[in-house]
Motif scaffolding. Sequence first.
Motif: not given
Length: 126
Positions: A45-53
């Motif tokens: 939960a660190h960077t919007s849009g990148q948390n799953g990647a």
Amino acid sequence: DLHMDKNGWTDTGYHFLVSRGGWITEGRHQSLSTLRGGRDFVMGAHTSGQNGAGIGIANEGAYHDGAQPPRAQWEVLVALCAYTCGQYGIAPSRIYGHKDFGDTLCPGVLHDKLPQLRSEVAASMG
């Protein structure tokens, strides 16, 4: 403080935190054991849009005023990034900063050092 005290989470949104003294701390629960396995990762939960990647690594300190990270912190950051890239088959050229994905000052002067970080990580990986 933001993640745990203000958001009420049980841990931080970052997978790992690198201290100014050169210590690595696990942020998200089970990030270390998952990294060691090299085949999956804990949702961040660190960077919007990148948390799953992507893997989120926070560095202790505010580097918005031109201050440079201490040598110990930099060396451990390089080692952690190299290990992470190796475990997940990530090319060092794919190391990014918060600023690449949103309107933020983070990671400050460390963003200017990304080419150096990528280069040192690649060299460390052989």
